[in-house]
Design a protein around this motif. Structure first.
Motif, PDB file in Angstrom:
ATOM      1  N   GLU A   1     -11.315  19.548 -45.138  1.00  0.00           N
ATOM      2  CA  GLU A   1     -11.950  20.996 -44.924  1.00  0.00           C
ATOM      3  C   GLU A   1     -11.054  22.113 -44.589  1.00  0.00           C
ATOM      4  O   GLU A   1     -10.263  21.949 -43.744  1.00  0.00           O
ATOM      5  CB  GLU A   1     -12.919  20.680 -43.733  1.00  0.00           C
ATOM      6  CG  GLU A   1     -13.720  19.685 -43.852  1.00  0.00           C
ATOM      7  CD  GLU A   1     -15.137  19.784 -44.552  1.00  0.00           C
ATOM      8  OE1 GLU A   1     -15.772  18.855 -45.179  1.00  0.00           O
ATOM      9  OE2 GLU A   1     -15.259  21.178 -45.004  1.00  0.00           O
ATOM     10  N   GLU A   2     -11.297  23.269 -45.230  1.00  0.00           N
ATOM     11  CA  GLU A   2     -10.515  24.521 -45.046  1.00  0.00           C
ATOM     12  C   GLU A   2     -11.259  25.614 -44.996  1.00  0.00           C
ATOM     13  O   GLU A   2     -12.317  25.768 -45.471  1.00  0.00           O
ATOM     14  CB  GLU A   2      -9.719  24.702 -46.417  1.00  0.00           C
ATOM     15  CG  GLU A   2      -8.397  23.734 -46.793  1.00  0.00           C
ATOM     16  CD  GLU A   2      -7.674  24.145 -48.010  1.00  0.00           C
ATOM     17  OE1 GLU A   2      -8.106  25.187 -48.603  1.00  0.00           O
ATOM     18  OE2 GLU A   2      -6.915  23.387 -48.388  1.00  0.00           O
TER      19      GLU A   2
ATOM     20  N   SER B   1     -14.569  25.777 -47.121  1.00  0.00           N
ATOM     21  CA  SER B   1     -14.240  25.395 -48.628  1.00  0.00           C
ATOM     22  C   SER B   1     -13.774  23.923 -48.394  1.00  0.00           C
ATOM     23  O   SER B   1     -13.377  23.542 -47.461  1.00  0.00           O
ATOM     24  CB  SER B   1     -13.447  26.382 -49.163  1.00  0.00           C
ATOM     25  OG  SER B   1     -12.010  26.187 -48.504  1.00  0.00           O
ATOM     26  N   PRO B   2     -14.079  23.296 -49.741  1.00  0.00           N
ATOM     27  CA  PRO B   2     -14.358  23.728 -50.838  1.00  0.00           C
ATOM     28  C   PRO B   2     -16.096  23.880 -50.915  1.00  0.00           C
ATOM     29  O   PRO B   2     -16.671  23.308 -49.828  1.00  0.00           O
ATOM     30  CB  PRO B   2     -14.420  22.494 -51.835  1.00  0.00           C
ATOM     31  CG  PRO B   2     -14.066  21.300 -51.065  1.00  0.00           C
ATOM     32  CD  PRO B   2     -13.576  21.954 -49.679  1.00  0.00           C
TER      33      PRO B   2
ATOM     34  N   LYS C   1     -22.193  22.232 -53.581  1.00  0.00           N
ATOM     35  CA  LYS C   1     -22.955  22.375 -54.787  1.00  0.00           C
ATOM     36  C   LYS C   1     -24.246  23.009 -54.767  1.00  0.00           C
ATOM     37  O   LYS C   1     -24.977  22.623 -54.060  1.00  0.00           O
ATOM     38  CB  LYS C   1     -23.076  20.863 -55.534  1.00  0.00           C
ATOM     39  CG  LYS C   1     -23.522  20.927 -56.899  1.00  0.00           C
ATOM     40  CD  LYS C   1     -23.698  19.577 -57.508  1.00  0.00           C
ATOM     41  CE  LYS C   1     -24.191  19.717 -59.099  1.00  0.00           C
ATOM     42  NZ  LYS C   1     -24.325  18.362 -59.585  1.00  0.00           N
TER      43      LYS C   1
ATOM     44  N   ARG D   1     -21.719  17.536 -48.836  1.00  0.00           N
ATOM     45  CA  ARG D   1     -20.939  18.014 -50.283  1.00  0.00           C
ATOM     46  C   ARG D   1     -20.836  16.688 -51.482  1.00  0.00           C
ATOM     47  O   ARG D   1     -21.028  16.847 -52.423  1.00  0.00           O
ATOM     48  CB  ARG D   1     -19.635  18.507 -50.230  1.00  0.00           C
ATOM     49  CG  ARG D   1     -18.907  18.924 -51.185  1.00  0.00           C
ATOM     50  CD  ARG D   1     -17.419  19.539 -50.662  1.00  0.00           C
ATOM     51  NE  ARG D   1     -17.446  20.529 -49.669  1.00  0.00           N
ATOM     52  CZ  ARG D   1     -17.081  20.622 -48.419  1.00  0.00           C
ATOM     53  NH1 ARG D   1     -16.832  19.455 -48.127  1.00  0.00           N
ATOM     54  NH2 ARG D   1     -17.507  21.553 -47.793  1.00  0.00           N
TER      55      ARG D   1
ATOM     56  N   SER E   1     -21.000  27.074 -46.383  1.00  0.00           N
ATOM     57  CA  SER E   1     -20.356  26.756 -47.356  1.00  0.00           C
ATOM     58  C   SER E   1     -20.908  26.885 -48.737  1.00  0.00           C
ATOM     59  O   SER E   1     -20.703  26.172 -49.552  1.00  0.00           O
ATOM     60  CB  SER E   1     -19.830  25.028 -47.156  1.00  0.00           C
ATOM     61  OG  SER E   1     -18.894  24.619 -47.985  1.00  0.00           O
TER      62      SER E   1
END
Length: 229
Positions: A3-4, A32-33, A36, A72, A90
């Motif tokens: 995770e960022e 991020s990422p 969807k 995710r 996100s």
């Protein structure tokens, strides 16, 4: 997958800019990422929200980040509120993603994920008669809430209660979603997952959340939002 957390003023504008139709909640951690999404909302913004609980581990912010990673991987999209009240986002608010599954509500039709944003609150959810979760953790009585269908409009039972910090964060987020685009977001469409999933047959809900995890019924929450919190 690591995770960022995204930083910078373009992602985290001032909360004083409410009403500008911002796509990122200023008080959230932007992660991020991205989750969807399936396309743009019809009004480029959700008309309401669905309140969920994660039905999983809820002891640390790592559990909240784990919910993001799981979502995710499954192709879902939602806000997450951790046990300390920290909010994670996100995805941009003009794009919708799956979170409610089979669902229906008067005025919205079916498939409400394409109209309402999802908010997952970390909570073990519905417990058994001994206050034990499906994953084996038993919660002390003071962290639980027992409710009846007649009062809450959800399955009767014992639920792991949202923390005060979580509930405050949830209400703050919902108020901001309304103030950020008041001509689109409608408090009438702040709904519980147990409401939109419907009661099927006699005494059976496909989903139970948020149920008694929330300290009030969904009807009472909508009235509180109308009153400004």
């Amino acid at each position: 997958m690591t995770e960022e957390f995204m930083a910078g003023e373009p992602i985290r504008p001032s909360v004083r800019e409410s009403g500008a139709g911002m796509l990122w909640y200023p008080l959230a951690e932007a992660v991020s990422p991205l989750m969807k999404t399936q396309g743009k909302y019809a009004n480029r913004y959700p008309v309401g929200a669905i309140v969920h609980y994660t039905a999983g581990h809820d002891q640390s912010e790592d559990d909240a980040r784990g919910t993001l990673s799981w979502g995710r991987q499954q192709g879902y999209c939602f806000f997450v509120i951790g046990p300390t009240g920290k909010i994670y986002q996100s995805f941009p608010l003009d794009e919708w993603g799956y979170h409610a599954g089979e669902s229906h509500w008067p005025g919205l039709g079916s498939g409400v994920s394409s109209k309402l944003v999802g908010i997952e609150v970390c909570s073990a959810g519905l417990l058994d008669a001994k206050r034990k979760s499906w994953f084996g953790k038993t919660y002390p009585a003071e962290q639980t809430r027992e409710v009846k269908e007649a009062d809450y409009g959800c399955p009767s039972g014992i639920y792991k209660a949202y923390t005060d910090a979580q509930e405050e964060a949830l209400i703050r987020l919902l108020l901001w979603l309304k103030s950020n685009k008041p001509n689109v977001f409608d408090n009438r469409y702040v709904l519980g997952h147990h409401e939109v999933s419907g009661k099927q047959g006699i005494g059976y809900w496909r989903k139970q959340d948020p149920g008694g995890a929330l300290s009030m019924s969904m009807q009472a929450l909508r009235k509180r939002l109308d009153a400004g919190g």
